[in-house]
Every structure is written in C-alpha cells, then in structure tokens.
Design an enzyme around this catalytic site. Sequence first.
Site, PDB file in Angstrom:
ATOM      1  N   ASN A   7      58.232  37.775  27.615  1.00 49.49           N
ATOM      2  CA  ASN A   7      57.988  37.203  28.939  1.00 49.49           C
ATOM      3  C   ASN A   7      58.240  35.712  28.787  1.00 49.49           C
ATOM      4  O   ASN A   7      57.428  34.989  28.234  1.00 49.49           O
ATOM      5  CB  ASN A   7      56.544  37.495  29.359  1.00 49.49           C
ATOM      6  CG  ASN A   7      56.253  37.020  30.764  1.00 49.49           C
ATOM      7  OD1 ASN A   7      57.074  36.345  31.394  1.00 49.49           O
ATOM      8  ND2 ASN A   7      55.084  37.364  31.256  1.00 49.49           N
ATOM      9  N   ARG A  94      60.560  40.734  30.909  1.00 48.81           N
ATOM     10  CA  ARG A  94      59.962  40.721  32.239  1.00 48.81           C
ATOM     11  C   ARG A  94      60.803  39.779  33.099  1.00 48.81           C
ATOM     12  O   ARG A  94      60.989  38.608  32.748  1.00 48.81           O
ATOM     13  CB  ARG A  94      58.528  40.214  32.149  1.00 48.81           C
ATOM     14  CG  ARG A  94      57.937  40.057  33.512  1.00 48.81           C
ATOM     15  CD  ARG A  94      56.474  39.702  33.455  1.00 48.81           C
ATOM     16  NE  ARG A  94      55.946  39.753  34.802  1.00 48.81           N
ATOM     17  CZ  ARG A  94      55.228  38.776  35.354  1.00 48.81           C
ATOM     18  NH1 ARG A  94      54.917  37.701  34.673  1.00 48.81           N
ATOM     19  NH2 ARG A  94      54.793  38.902  36.586  1.00 48.81           N
ATOM     20  N   HIS A 183      53.921  42.078  40.885  1.00 53.36           N
ATOM     21  CA  HIS A 183      53.039  42.872  39.994  1.00 53.36           C
ATOM     22  C   HIS A 183      53.494  44.325  39.934  1.00 53.36           C
ATOM     23  O   HIS A 183      52.700  45.228  39.660  1.00 53.36           O
ATOM     24  CB  HIS A 183      51.575  42.897  40.499  1.00 53.36           C
ATOM     25  CG  HIS A 183      50.860  41.586  40.442  1.00 53.36           C
ATOM     26  ND1 HIS A 183      49.888  41.241  41.359  1.00 53.36           N
ATOM     27  CD2 HIS A 183      50.941  40.540  39.579  1.00 53.36           C
ATOM     28  CE1 HIS A 183      49.399  40.053  41.069  1.00 53.36           C
ATOM     29  NE2 HIS A 183      50.026  39.604  39.987  1.00 53.36           N
ATOM     30  N   HIS A 211      45.205  45.388  41.986  1.00 52.46           N
ATOM     31  CA  HIS A 211      45.376  44.514  40.817  1.00 52.46           C
ATOM     32  C   HIS A 211      44.661  43.199  41.140  1.00 52.46           C
ATOM     33  O   HIS A 211      45.104  42.435  41.994  1.00 52.46           O
ATOM     34  CB  HIS A 211      46.884  44.296  40.581  1.00 52.46           C
ATOM     35  CG  HIS A 211      47.198  43.359  39.464  1.00 52.46           C
ATOM     36  ND1 HIS A 211      47.811  43.759  38.287  1.00 52.46           N
ATOM     37  CD2 HIS A 211      46.998  42.019  39.325  1.00 52.46           C
ATOM     38  CE1 HIS A 211      47.970  42.721  37.492  1.00 52.46           C
ATOM     39  NE2 HIS A 211      47.486  41.646  38.102  1.00 52.46           N
ATOM     40  N   ASN A 214      44.199  36.659  38.229  1.00 52.05           N
ATOM     41  CA  ASN A 214      44.293  35.359  38.884  1.00 52.05           C
ATOM     42  C   ASN A 214      45.111  35.494  40.156  1.00 52.05           C
ATOM     43  O   ASN A 214      44.798  34.953  41.195  1.00 52.05           O
ATOM     44  CB  ASN A 214      44.938  34.362  37.945  1.00 52.05           C
ATOM     45  CG  ASN A 214      44.026  33.201  37.718  1.00 52.05           C
ATOM     46  OD1 ASN A 214      43.277  32.801  38.618  1.00 52.05           O
ATOM     47  ND2 ASN A 214      44.082  32.665  36.515  1.00 52.05           N
ATOM     48  N   ARG A 244      45.409  30.953  45.395  1.00 54.22           N
ATOM     49  CA  ARG A 244      46.304  31.163  46.547  1.00 54.22           C
ATOM     50  C   ARG A 244      45.529  31.689  47.746  1.00 54.22           C
ATOM     51  O   ARG A 244      44.577  32.460  47.585  1.00 54.22           O
ATOM     52  CB  ARG A 244      47.412  32.165  46.214  1.00 54.22           C
ATOM     53  CG  ARG A 244      48.353  31.693  45.151  1.00 54.22           C
ATOM     54  CD  ARG A 244      49.494  32.703  44.961  1.00 54.22           C
ATOM     55  NE  ARG A 244      50.042  32.565  43.644  1.00 54.22           N
ATOM     56  CZ  ARG A 244      50.207  33.572  42.777  1.00 54.22           C
ATOM     57  NH1 ARG A 244      49.917  34.808  43.128  1.00 54.22           N
ATOM     58  NH2 ARG A 244      50.704  33.346  41.593  1.00 54.22           N
ATOM     59  N   ASP A 285      38.065  30.753  38.608  1.00 53.57           N
ATOM     60  CA  ASP A 285      37.629  31.756  37.635  1.00 53.57           C
ATOM     61  C   ASP A 285      36.507  32.601  38.245  1.00 53.57           C
ATOM     62  O   ASP A 285      35.432  32.084  38.559  1.00 53.57           O
ATOM     63  CB  ASP A 285      37.137  31.036  36.354  1.00 53.57           C
ATOM     64  CG  ASP A 285      36.934  32.017  35.220  1.00 53.57           C
ATOM     65  OD1 ASP A 285      36.270  33.048  35.435  1.00 53.57           O
ATOM     66  OD2 ASP A 285      37.453  31.751  34.118  1.00 53.57           O
ATOM     67  N   ILE A 334      39.799  40.906  36.800  1.00 47.20           N
ATOM     68  CA  ILE A 334      38.604  41.114  37.632  1.00 47.20           C
ATOM     69  C   ILE A 334      38.396  42.615  37.878  1.00 47.20           C
ATOM     70  O   ILE A 334      37.284  43.129  37.741  1.00 47.20           O
ATOM     71  CB  ILE A 334      38.755  40.358  38.975  1.00 47.20           C
ATOM     72  CG1 ILE A 334      38.902  38.851  38.713  1.00 47.20           C
ATOM     73  CG2 ILE A 334      37.587  40.661  39.900  1.00 47.20           C
ATOM     74  CD1 ILE A 334      39.401  38.043  39.909  1.00 47.20           C
ATOM     75  N   GLY A 335      39.477  43.312  38.203  1.00 48.68           N
ATOM     76  CA  GLY A 335      39.375  44.747  38.507  1.00 48.68           C
ATOM     77  C   GLY A 335      38.842  45.553  37.334  1.00 48.68           C
ATOM     78  O   GLY A 335      38.100  46.519  37.499  1.00 48.68           O
ATOM     79  N   GLU A 387      51.237  45.924  31.186  1.00 50.41           N
ATOM     80  CA  GLU A 387      52.607  45.673  31.659  1.00 50.41           C
ATOM     81  C   GLU A 387      53.597  45.678  30.499  1.00 50.41           C
ATOM     82  O   GLU A 387      54.717  46.150  30.630  1.00 50.41           O
ATOM     83  CB  GLU A 387      52.654  44.333  32.402  1.00 50.41           C
ATOM     84  CG  GLU A 387      51.979  44.411  33.753  1.00 50.41           C
ATOM     85  CD  GLU A 387      51.562  43.069  34.304  1.00 50.41           C
ATOM     86  OE1 GLU A 387      50.541  42.530  33.837  1.00 50.41           O
ATOM     87  OE2 GLU A 387      52.248  42.556  35.199  1.00 50.41           O
TER      88      GLU A 387
HETATM   89  P1  AMP Z   1      44.049  38.089  34.678  1.00 46.67           P
HETATM   90  O1  AMP Z   1      44.961  37.226  35.524  1.00 46.67           O
HETATM   91  O2  AMP Z   1      44.337  39.550  34.824  1.00 46.67           O
HETATM   92  O3  AMP Z   1      43.962  37.638  33.257  1.00 46.67           O
HETATM   93  O4  AMP Z   1      42.583  37.899  35.271  1.00 46.67           O
HETATM   94  C1  AMP Z   1      41.942  36.653  35.291  1.00 46.67           C
HETATM   95  C2  AMP Z   1      40.686  36.753  36.128  1.00 46.67           C
HETATM   96  O5  AMP Z   1      39.828  37.772  35.584  1.00 46.67           O
HETATM   97  C3  AMP Z   1      39.871  35.464  36.169  1.00 46.67           C
HETATM   98  O6  AMP Z   1      39.462  35.197  37.500  1.00 46.67           O
HETATM   99  C4  AMP Z   1      38.661  35.812  35.323  1.00 46.67           C
HETATM  100  O7  AMP Z   1      37.535  35.103  35.745  1.00 46.67           O
HETATM  101  C5  AMP Z   1      38.489  37.278  35.637  1.00 46.67           C
HETATM  102  N1  AMP Z   1      37.605  37.938  34.688  1.00 46.67           N
HETATM  103  C6  AMP Z   1      37.811  38.188  33.374  1.00 46.67           C
HETATM  104  N2  AMP Z   1      36.704  38.774  32.833  1.00 46.67           N
HETATM  105  C7  AMP Z   1      35.798  38.905  33.834  1.00 46.67           C
HETATM  106  C8  AMP Z   1      34.477  39.416  33.937  1.00 46.67           C
HETATM  107  N3  AMP Z   1      33.846  39.933  32.883  1.00 46.67           N
HETATM  108  N4  AMP Z   1      33.862  39.371  35.144  1.00 46.67           N
HETATM  109  C9  AMP Z   1      34.481  38.841  36.216  1.00 46.67           C
HETATM  110  N5  AMP Z   1      35.728  38.354  36.193  1.00 46.67           N
HETATM  111  C10 AMP Z   1      36.374  38.368  35.027  1.00 46.67           C
END
Ligand code: AMP
Length: 408
Positions: A7, A94, A183, A211, A214, A244, A285, A334-335, A387
């Site tokens: 990537n 990617r 995504h 999904h 961030n 965003r 975050d 987050i999911g 991914e």
């Molecule tokens: P990603 O872009 O998939 O790496 O996701 C990043 C997001 O996941 C950020 O907003 C992180 O705060 C959130 N995140 C990671 N771990 C947790 C958690 N245990 N609880 C809530 N949000 C999380």
Amino acid sequence: MKVLVINSGSSSIKYVLFEMQDSKVLTKGIVERIGEASAEVTHSVFLKGEEVKEKYEREVANHVEGLEFVVHLLTDSKKGIIHDKGEIVAVGHRVVHGGEHYNHAVVVNDEVKARIEELIPLAPLHNPANLQGIEVAEKIFPEAIQVAVFDTAFHQTMPAASYRYPLPNELYEKEKIRAYGMHGTSHEYVSKQALHLIDKPVDDSAIITIHLGNGCSMAAIKGGKCVDTSMGLSPLAGLMMGTRTGDIDPSIPFYLGSKLNMSFAEIDQMLNKESGLKGIAGSNDMRDVLDKRSAGDKEAMLAIDMYVQRIKKYIGAYIAEMGGLDAIVFTAGIGENSDEVRRLVCEDMAFLGIDLDEKKNRERKAVNRSIHAVNSKVQVWVVPTNEELEIASQSRALLGQVTQKSVH
Ligand code: AMP
C-alpha cells in the site's frame, strides 16, 4: 507460494508478506517519512506466534530505496524470511480509484497504468502514490506479476439509481461525476466471510456491512453484490467520521465561501480534516470521545448521538432498498472494538428484527463472531477486516490466469 501486498502512500510504503498456503502473515511493516532527512522503518517478525517490532531510522531518499530496504529486511541472511526475492510470485497493490473501468482486480500492464493515471483527478492524493508503488515494484520484482486491487471495484455492481447524482447528464457523461464508493476491499472481504457464516443461499441474502474506522462507510449487499454504499465521488460522503463531515447540506460550502470568505482549499481542509468527531468533540479518536462521554462531556455526548444516528439512518435506508435484511456486519477499528458503539447502533431496533446479545457483544475476541440474541431475526456479526489478505488472495487468483511471459 508467497505474495507481497503493498500500500504505497505519498511518503510511505506499507507491506505485508503472505504465505498463501495457509494465508499466514510472514512479516509486515511500514517505511514512513520517505524523502525526509530520516525515514522510519517498522518491521515485524513473528517469534513463536508473537509479533516483535524492529525499528530502523535511516535515510530513504525515494520509494525505490524504500522498497529495496524492505527486500533487504526480507532476505537478510540472519533474520530474513526468504532467501531470494524471486520467491515472491505476485505483488498485490492497493489502488484507491479504478473508476468505471475495473470491477475486479487486474494484472498490471501499460493500459492499466495509463488508466490509474487518467483517474488521478478523482483520487489526487492516492492514485499517484499507488502508481508510483507499482512502478517501483515492477523494477524490484521483475519476475512477479503485479496486480492492482481497486478500492472502488466491489461497488461497481451498484445500479445507476444508486450511483448517479441528480445533476445535469453531461456531468456524468463527460466528467464521470457519480458515486464510486471506497473501502471496497474491506466490504468485499467481510461480506464474503459473513456470507459463509449466515447459512443462507447467497442469491437470497441481504446484508449490511458497516466499516467504522477513522474513515467510515456502509454497504448494502444483496445476493452477494453491492447495491448501494455511503461514500460517493469521494470519501467525504455518507457517515460522520473521525475528521470528515459525511453527508451535509451541499449548500454549506457556498455559504462558507460567500459569508466567511473561505477559499476552496480552506473549505476542503475544514470538511475533510477538522469536522466529524473532531469537529464536535475535539478528538477524532473514538476512544477519547467515549471516555469524555462517560465523564459527562456534553459535546462528546452529542458527537456519539450524531455518529450513531447516521448509522441507524443508513441501516433503515438499506433495509428499505433491499426489501429486507439477514445480517449486519461490524468491522474496522471502532466496529471491531467498541461494544458501546455496536450496542448504541442496535439499540431500539428490535422492531426491525435486530436484537443484540449484550453479553456476547461485550466479549473481546479478534475473531469472526456473532453477537445477536438467539431470537434475533437479523444476525449481527463482528468480522475483523483483512484488506491485505483480500488483496493477496485476489492477486493469487490472477496468477492462475496469466503466464508471466504474457504479462511482461
Ligand atoms: P481504523 O481506521 O480501522 O484503524 O480505526 C481507528 C479508529 O478505531 C479510531 O477512532 C480508534 O479510536 C478506534 N478504536 C480502536 N480501538 C478502539 C476501542 N477499543 N474502542 C473504541 N474505539 C476504538
């Protein structure tokens, strides 16, 4: 059989090396701050299943030097994973935007490269760097096939009613202004996993993939094919995200320009980088925002209410569009990790047949798992996205279709 996934960003190269026999990650890492005085390289090795990160600081003038250093780490006689770079049979890249040309991964040739270049206006930050990564890998791995896996490809099955904007026809016909969605590799990976798990014939299935990283997006997947998605011409559309806006009244940018005298660049920056969770709660975050909310912070409470409300709105819309729903799938940072966000999204949705099992929802395991109550009509799953593995699998699938000679 080894496949390397790359990537490539404007100043970084992320890489993962897979052994495809058992889909195992052999090593992975990232070269960052390419072109700056000192680049940082983080390279992971796995010792008895445990990930150990090694860090290097060194000058890396450009992407060629970056990838050459990666090859050095991979083939290092003491700690390297492979003896020779020739063991890598395919390099999967990617690529963010494939426009309307690609609804699946392709082996890179001159025409593919020209198309990726042609699409730069639609992905000005990503496609140039992705193309650069391909050209560098072609030089460094001349024996391997190079495969482009497009983030837009999975969404190409959307019907025109979903992807067209109600703008004058010529903007679509001449400028190709339409929704593409992003995504796609993640939605494809988790939907395929879920379709294996839900025990329903794929042709009759209706699922929603959510999904939440961030960047956040959703997809409505009917009969295994994407029929709608929340991101559009760009990743700015749809759900509220880390920084965003997601969907807002399209007249707001005019208002910002005429009333506040903001330039296009300033509006772009505000909508893409200073809005979303950050704009409302001061942090992009989700962990910080949830902590602040627990401490009673009003802005964080509002941010979460807004974030969840938008996801619910899309769930409702997609159920109506698909005429039913079998499963919801949560993925990404987050999911996968926030039981609280999943709980709030599914709260008060029993009238739609969505019922969570609170205990299962709170369990923390990085595996595919169902979190719905026994009686829930709609299944709810957490599927960790991968991914890179999807890119590697699609690259390997193309190996069978081409001989190396016909590619180069
Ligand atoms: P990603 O872009 O998939 O790496 O996701 C990043 C997001 O996941 C950020 O907003 C992180 O705060 C959130 N995140 C990671 N771990 C947790 C958690 N245990 N609880 C809530 N949000 C999380």
